[in-house]
Design an enzyme around this catalytic site. Structure first.
Site, PDB file in Angstrom:
ATOM      1  N   GLY A  74       0.793  -1.219   0.000  1.00 43.39           N
ATOM      2  CA  GLY A  74       0.000   0.000   0.000  1.00 43.39           C
ATOM      3  C   GLY A  74       0.826   1.268   0.000  1.00 43.39           C
ATOM      4  O   GLY A  74       0.490   2.246  -0.674  1.00 43.39           O
ATOM      5  N   ASN A 154      -7.974   4.053   8.765  1.00 40.63           N
ATOM      6  CA  ASN A 154      -7.396   2.877   9.416  1.00 40.63           C
ATOM      7  C   ASN A 154      -7.555   2.882  10.929  1.00 40.63           C
ATOM      8  O   ASN A 154      -7.454   1.839  11.566  1.00 40.63           O
ATOM      9  CB  ASN A 154      -5.910   2.758   9.061  1.00 40.63           C
ATOM     10  CG  ASN A 154      -5.161   4.060   9.259  1.00 40.63           C
ATOM     11  OD1 ASN A 154      -5.494   5.078   8.659  1.00 40.63           O
ATOM     12  ND2 ASN A 154      -4.142   4.045  10.099  1.00 40.63           N
ATOM     13  N   GLN A 182      -7.613  -0.022   3.543  1.00 38.44           N
ATOM     14  CA  GLN A 182      -8.485  -0.589   4.575  1.00 38.44           C
ATOM     15  C   GLN A 182      -9.833  -1.043   4.022  1.00 38.44           C
ATOM     16  O   GLN A 182     -10.558  -1.773   4.699  1.00 38.44           O
ATOM     17  CB  GLN A 182      -8.717   0.437   5.687  1.00 38.44           C
ATOM     18  CG  GLN A 182      -7.496   0.741   6.528  1.00 38.44           C
ATOM     19  CD  GLN A 182      -7.094  -0.421   7.425  1.00 38.44           C
ATOM     20  OE1 GLN A 182      -7.900  -1.249   7.824  1.00 38.44           O
ATOM     21  NE2 GLN A 182      -5.811  -0.475   7.741  1.00 38.44           N
ATOM     22  N   CYS A 329       1.905   1.190  11.634  1.00 38.60           N
ATOM     23  CA  CYS A 329       3.078   1.849  11.050  1.00 38.60           C
ATOM     24  C   CYS A 329       3.615   2.966  11.943  1.00 38.60           C
ATOM     25  O   CYS A 329       4.745   3.401  11.792  1.00 38.60           O
ATOM     26  CB  CYS A 329       2.732   2.412   9.680  1.00 38.60           C
ATOM     27  SG  CYS A 329       2.084   1.171   8.551  1.00 38.60           S
TER      28      CYS A 329
END
EC number: 2.8.1.7
Length: 397
Positions: A74, A154, A182, A329
């Site tokens: 992504g 997300n 997502q 992340c």
């Protein structure tokens, strides 16, 4: 006796389904040939497998097969879409519109472009994490070349009015990219009906392997390459193809779309039980994000007054529960969620957030276990918290 193990972080990643792995395995061993090697016949099978996967991905979002380009995930897809369009259209304009709650793959890319002569407008969101269409219309300039708005958030699961945004962009002849990492495999997506020009996805968010993603680029759009080298992906993305990963994302998206409606109903039921249970059993709790169909089926996000998110996660882990305060992340950061701050939450509430995301392996028993464990943890941590003590002293409601 083994400790109970409950996974409630499906927004961070999913397991690879056995059917997906089964299709992938031959391309690690027997069918290992480089698909770009044209002079021997054993390269044909990997080439055919990539073509089949491309068709599966295209069908899932109602695109054409030659509009799908495979990437490493992504983040690469987001980087390629935004940088590629920016640099290919810099003679037309230098203005990009995005939102304040995007994934860092989009936000950091936009910050990079700001250092390289581009202007970026970051649209605000309301208390539910939703963009106001009028704000978008008012932000458009003669120099606007790209709008990038995530399909679904997300952290809080808010699903943006993508079709309306796409219609505005198409009418104004501005390219529209959506980070759908997502959303793909979890909510219906039709790039034609929604006027989407570019769309990013990642295989590991819908029970495919990690390290593979795709970028949909509508036919006829000019875009600069992000990776230069060989002529793979029709000259658009150099590097030897990750054949097992590509096979995996193709099978995974086909499975996800075939089960989408049924699974969404099941997850919404579990989500509502989880949300109502938490709100009833834990006082001074805030549900972050929208309700009903404007929220991803498996997403729940809470803020607990008087708590700090990291201690909550450690306590849950001790009880065998995997959860998150937000994006995986950014989990190494001690800063409060930029998404929650953009939604207007004060610093202390944004710091005490908990994201619970349900998925294919989630059961009613898992939800019951969480509803048994979480209130006790919150009570124990609050009893040790100076923030909670201050809150009680002030008599806040």
């Amino acid at each position: 006796m083994d400790k109970k193990y409950v996974y409630m972080d499906y927004s961070a990643t999913t397991f690879t389904k056995p059917e997906v792995l089964e299709e992938m395995l031959p391309y690690f061993t027997d069918k290992f040939a480089n698909p770009s090697s044209k002079f021997y016949s054993i390269s044909e099978e990997p080439r055919v497998a990539i073509d089949k996967a491309r068709g599966r991905v295209a069908k899932a979002i109602n695109a054409e097969k030659d509009e799908i380009y495979f990437t490493a995930g992504g983040s690469e897809s987001d980087n390629w879409a935004i940088k590629g369009i920016a640099f290919a259209n810099k003679n037309k304009g230098n203005h990009i519109i995005t939102t304040a709650i995007e994934h860092h793959a989009v936000l950091h890319t936009c910050k990079f472009l700001e250092k390289n002569g581009f202007e970026v407008t970051y649209l605000p969101v309301d208390e539910y994490g939703l963009v106001n269409i009028e704000d978008l219309k008012n932000a458009i300039k003669d120099t606007t070349i790209l709008v990038s708005v995530m399909f679904a958030n997300n952290e809080v699961g808010s699903i943006q009015p993508i079709k309306e945004i796409g219609a505005i962009c198409r009418e104004r002849k501005i390219l529209f990219h959506t980070d759908a990492v997502q959303a793909v495999g979890h909510v219906p997506i039709d790039v034609k009906d929604m006027n989407i020009d570019l769309l990013s996805m990642a295989g590991h968010k819908f029970y495919g392997p990690k390290g593979v993603g795709a970028l949909y680029i509508r036919k006829g759009i000019r875009i600069e390459n992000l990776i230069h080298g060989g002529g793979q992906e029709r000259g658009k993305r150099a590097t030897t193809e990750n054949v097992p990963g590509i096979v995996g994302i193709g099978k995974a998206i086909e499975l996800a779309v075939s089960e989408l409606d049924e699974e969404a109903i099941r997850l919404r039921s579990l989500r509502e039980k989880l949300i109502s249970g938490v709100m009833e059993r834990i006082p001074h709790t805030k549900l972050n994000g929208p309700t009903g169909d404007k929220r991803l089926p498996g997403n729940a996000n809470f803020s607990f007054i008087g708590l700090e998110g990291e201690s909550l996660l450690l306590s849950l882990d001790f009880e065998g529960i995997c959860a998150s305060t937000g994006s995986a992340c950014a989990s190494g950061s001690l800063d409060p969620s930029h998404v929650l701050l953009a939604m207007g939450l004060p610093h202390e509430l944004a710091h005490g957030s908990l994201r619970l995301s349900l998925g294919s392996g989630s059961t009613e028993e898992d939800v019951d276990y969480m509803l048994d464990v979480l209130p006790k943890i919150v009570e124990r941590l609050r009893n040790m918290s100076p923030l909670w003590e201050d809150f009680i002293k002030k008599g806040d409601k």
